[in-house]
Scaffold this motif. Structure first.
Motif, short mmCIF file in Angstrom:
data_model
loop_
_atom_site.label_atom_id
_atom_site.label_comp_id
_atom_site.label_asym_id
_atom_site.label_seq_id
_atom_site.Cartn_x
_atom_site.Cartn_y
_atom_site.Cartn_z
N PHE A 1 -4.14 -10.97 3.67
CA PHE A 1 -3.15 -10.19 2.91
C PHE A 1 -2.51 -11.05 1.81
CE2 PHE A 1 -2.84 -7.46 6.82
CZ PHE A 1 -3.35 -6.33 6.22
N ARG A 2 -2.27 -12.31 2.12
CA ARG A 2 -1.68 -13.20 1.10
C ARG A 2 -2.59 -13.28 -0.12
NH1 ARG A 2 -1.03 -18.75 2.24
NH2 ARG A 2 -0.09 -18.69 0.16
N TRP B 1 -2.64 -9.64 -1.91
CA TRP B 1 -1.42 -9.20 -2.61
C TRP B 1 -0.71 -10.35 -3.32
CZ3 TRP B 1 -2.48 -4.47 -2.78
CH2 TRP B 1 -2.85 -3.74 -1.68
N HIS B 2 -1.31 -11.51 -3.33
CA HIS B 2 -0.72 -12.68 -4.01
C HIS B 2 0.66 -13.03 -3.45
CE1 HIS B 2 -4.02 -12.13 -6.82
NE2 HIS B 2 -3.63 -10.90 -7.06
N TRP B 3 0.78 -12.99 -2.13
CA TRP B 3 2.04 -13.35 -1.48
C TRP B 3 2.16 -14.88 -1.44
CZ3 TRP B 3 1.52 -9.82 3.44
CH2 TRP B 3 1.81 -8.50 3.08
N ASN C 1 9.14 -6.72 0.84
CA ASN C 1 8.97 -5.26 0.99
C ASN C 1 7.85 -4.96 1.99
OD1 ASN C 1 10.86 -4.93 -1.03
ND2 ASN C 1 9.33 -4.63 -2.65
N GLY C 2 6.75 -5.71 1.89
CA GLY C 2 5.58 -5.40 2.70
C GLY C 2 5.73 -5.75 4.16
N LEU C 3 6.45 -6.82 4.47
CA LEU C 3 6.56 -7.26 5.86
C LEU C 3 7.92 -6.96 6.47
CD1 LEU C 3 4.73 -10.72 5.56
CD2 LEU C 3 3.86 -8.62 6.60
N GLY C 4 8.81 -6.38 5.68
CA GLY C 4 10.15 -6.08 6.19
C GLY C 4 10.30 -4.63 6.60
N PRO D 1 -7.05 -6.59 5.68
CA PRO D 1 -7.32 -6.99 4.30
C PRO D 1 -8.80 -6.99 3.98
CG PRO D 1 -6.82 -8.92 5.63
CD PRO D 1 -6.59 -7.73 6.51
N TRP D 2 -9.63 -6.81 4.98
CA TRP D 2 -11.07 -6.96 4.77
C TRP D 2 -11.79 -5.63 4.56
CZ3 TRP D 2 -10.13 -11.74 4.25
CH2 TRP D 2 -9.36 -12.45 5.15
N GLN D 3 -11.12 -4.51 4.75
CA GLN D 3 -11.79 -3.21 4.63
C GLN D 3 -10.82 -2.15 4.14
OE1 GLN D 3 -13.66 -1.96 8.28
NE2 GLN D 3 -14.64 -0.18 7.35
#
Length: 618
Positions: free
Chosen positions: A377-378, A381-383, A419-422, A513-515
């Motif tokens: 995911f990082r 989404w460039h986290w 936002n994504g993990l909260g 993140p892979w599919q």
């Protein structure tokens, strides 16, 4: 000026009604809802029960002894089945089981032993509101129906709340009208025989997300098939979005297997990099009996089109006004081709995918697996690493997070990883919102934080449910607009049975993140060809939004002349005018102006409800 229900008329797909208690005093309240063209169903006592407008095929009602049942909306239940259910009913609480087994999207209304029970859909697509009308409690499918009856005014504090970007749960679920309460989608409203006492009862809880994908995919396929069948089993001509994305393609293939003739509608974006049309054309090669209509991309409205001309009846502000012209543009052409109903793929993003926030819990229960996925995911989404670590370490309960949000309203936009993990996106107010509005919002956030419980203890499930309920508040307004335009819309992914089937699948298998949308791909295998299931992306239409902002800045300037929000002291119109002169401002690309436009458009289009509070003579 807008037309409220009584003058706008109810085409198919715009059922609206009030529900009256079974008491003598309700007769006076009934007069507020009785107008030419309205239909009335009665309690077993003979008193008026349901008053409103609905199409021939939008209501199934039965009576067995002292019990009356009505299903209003889309549901394939027939009268004999409903009569059997009514005859066996011993307690209104037993309706929970009925509501959780029927496919479609509908209101379920019951009258038994003097008590009345009303519920909408857990998705939020069909809501229930209530108010005291003539001294008795009356429920309704739309808030403006009640507002017109009691002459209610919009509540400035509720409008200030709607200026937040975004308004978090539970604040977006309140009624914007004074004197009118909103019933949460997962609650039913029960009105006692005295007609003055009412209470709420929880009828829906989300499933626990424990089902393996291999086991859940066939159940999702069955639920989605049943949802599409509920709309197509009557035959005739139906139309479907065919964007080339997996959601609308799935609906289109399922509809093509029905007795209905299908017209597929593709609306290419203006961005040369948009590949929607190629994917749609690929799908059509497998649908020889489907008529394919491709619209001219350059003729399609942009975001922000016709904001000054919107006069649809809406019972609350919605950011859906930004895309209203785009959503409705192709409907007349499809109606000319004979379509009686337009099916969309809206909702697929909300139920077939899910929030990465599930990984906050998975990190604590399956750390090795979660870390591997989070690395993906990082990259996707460039986290940043530090931001990801902070978001994962944040274990504040929802109420604390909401309270903290009240202190950050003027801060910079939160990062995508928080936002994504909260618990969701921490809300913001922008510089054109006044200090008075800010005080109202802070107070509302603090009051909500003191007692709120999240929609689920798992922040992933909470954010999924919040996303569904936020989106359906837009779609229910679009559905009314579409019905008024002459072609009703339906979004099968938002049927409760489809939502339950999807949310029951383990998030570790539903979001990866892979599919891309592995659950829907597995569910549609054998229905949608493999060549169409292989798509791993979707166009974003960001170019259309940017062009719309530039082309319609004149309308945005005009919108702030005689601003209703400014009259209420909620916005600074000079700041908004300056913003309209600079449509390329970086912040605008994130849609931060949407909620302000939504509230202004709604207020400008509102006929004072108090002027409508004129009962007809009986």
């Amino acid at each position: 000026m807008p037309e409220l229900h009584e003058s706008a008329g109810a085409g198919p797909g715009d059922a609206h009604f009030a529900v009256l208690p079974d008491c003598a005093d309700a007769a006076a309240a009934a007069r507020f809802f009785t107008r030419p063209g309205t239909r009335t169903l009665s309690h077993a006592s003979g008193r008026p029960w349901l008053i409103g407008e609905w199409g021939e095929h939008e209501c199934v009602s039965v009576r067995a002894g002292q019990t009356s049942l009505a299903v209003i909306g889309c549901c394939p239940v027939d009268t004999s089945e409903l009569e059997r259910r009514a005859a066996r009913l011993r307690d209104l609480a037993e309706l929970e089981t009925l509501a959780r087994t029927l496919p479609g999207s509908f209101h379920l209304v019951a009258s038994s032993g003097g008590r009345v029970r009303v519920q909408g859909a857990a998705s939020g697509l069909r809501l229930v509101f209530d108010a005291s009308v003539g001294g008795v409690r009356v429920a309704a499918s739309h808030a403006d129906l009640l507002a017109a009856a009691i002459g209610a005014e919009p509540d400035p504090e509720q409008l200030a709340i709607r200026l937040m970007w975004p308004a978090p749960y539970p604040l977006f679920e309140s009624s914007v009208w004074r004197g009118i309460a909103a019933v949460p989608p997962d609650d039913a409203l029960i009105i006692e025989p005295d007609g003055r006492t009412a209470r709420r009862s929880r009828w829906w809880t989300p499933p626990e997300p424990t089902r393996p994908l291999a086991e859940g995919a066939p159940i999702v396929r069955e639920a989605l098939t049943e949802a599409v069948d509920a709309r197509t089993r009557g035959g005739g001509v139906v139309s479907c979005d065919l964007s080339g994305g997996l959601d609308s393609t799935s609906v289109c293939f399922l509809a093509a297997r029905s007795p209905a003739k299908v017209v597929a509608s593709t609306w290419p974006g203006r961005d040369p990099a948009d590949t929607d049309l190629q994917w749609a054309e690929k799908a059509v090669t497998f649908l020889p009996d489907v008529e394919h209509v491709v619209w001219d991309a350059d003729a399609s409205p942009l975001v922000y089109t016709d904001l000054l001309d919107i006069d649809d009846p809406m019972d609350e502000p919605t950011i859906g006004v930004m895309d209203r012209s785009r959503a409705l543009h192709h409907l007349p052409g499809l109606a000319e081709r004979g379509s009686r109903l337009h099916l969309t793929g809206i909702g697929g993003d909300h139920v077939a995918w899910c929030s990465e926030a599930y990984y906050h819990r998975l990190l604590r229960t399956r750390p090795l697996f979660a870390l591997q996925q989070l690395r993906g995911f990082r990259a996707l989404w460039h986290w940043p690493l530090a931001g990801t670590a902070r978001a994962l370490a944040d274990s504040r309960p929802y109420g604390r997070w909401l309270a903290d949000s009240s202190r950050q309203l003027r801060g910079p936009l939160p990062s995508s990883v928080s936002n994504g993990l909260g618990w969701g996106m921490s809300p913001r107010l922008f510089h054109w919102v006044t200090a008075d509005a800010e005080r109202m919002v802070r107070r509302a956030l603090r009051e909500a934080a003191a007692s709120v419980a999240p929609l689920h203890r798992d922040r992933g499930m909470h954010t999924d449910l919040e996303a569904i309920r936020s989106c359906t508040r837009i779609i229910r307004q679009w559905d009314r607009m579409a019905a008024r335009a002459g072609l009703p819309m339906a979004s099968p992914f938002f049927d409760d049975r489809v939502i339950e089937a999807c949310l029951a699948v383990r998030p570790s298998e539903r979001v990866t993140p892979w599919q891309y949308k592995p659950l829907l791909s597995a569910a549609m295998r054998g229905v949608v060809p493999e060549a169409c299931l292989s798509r791993t992306n979707k166009a974003e239409a960001s170019m259309d939004a940017a062009n719309g902002l530039r082309e319609h800045r004149g309308d945005l300037m005009a919108l702030w002349e005689d601003s209703r929000l400014a009259e209420l002291g909620l916005v600074d119109v000079d700041a908004l005018r300056q913003l309209a002169r600079r449509p390329s401002s970086p912040g605008l690309s994130k849609g931060i102006l949407y909620t302000t436009i939504a509230c202004e458009v709604w207020l400008r289009g509102l006929t004072p409800a108090k002027d409508k509070a004129v009962p007809t003579s009986s």
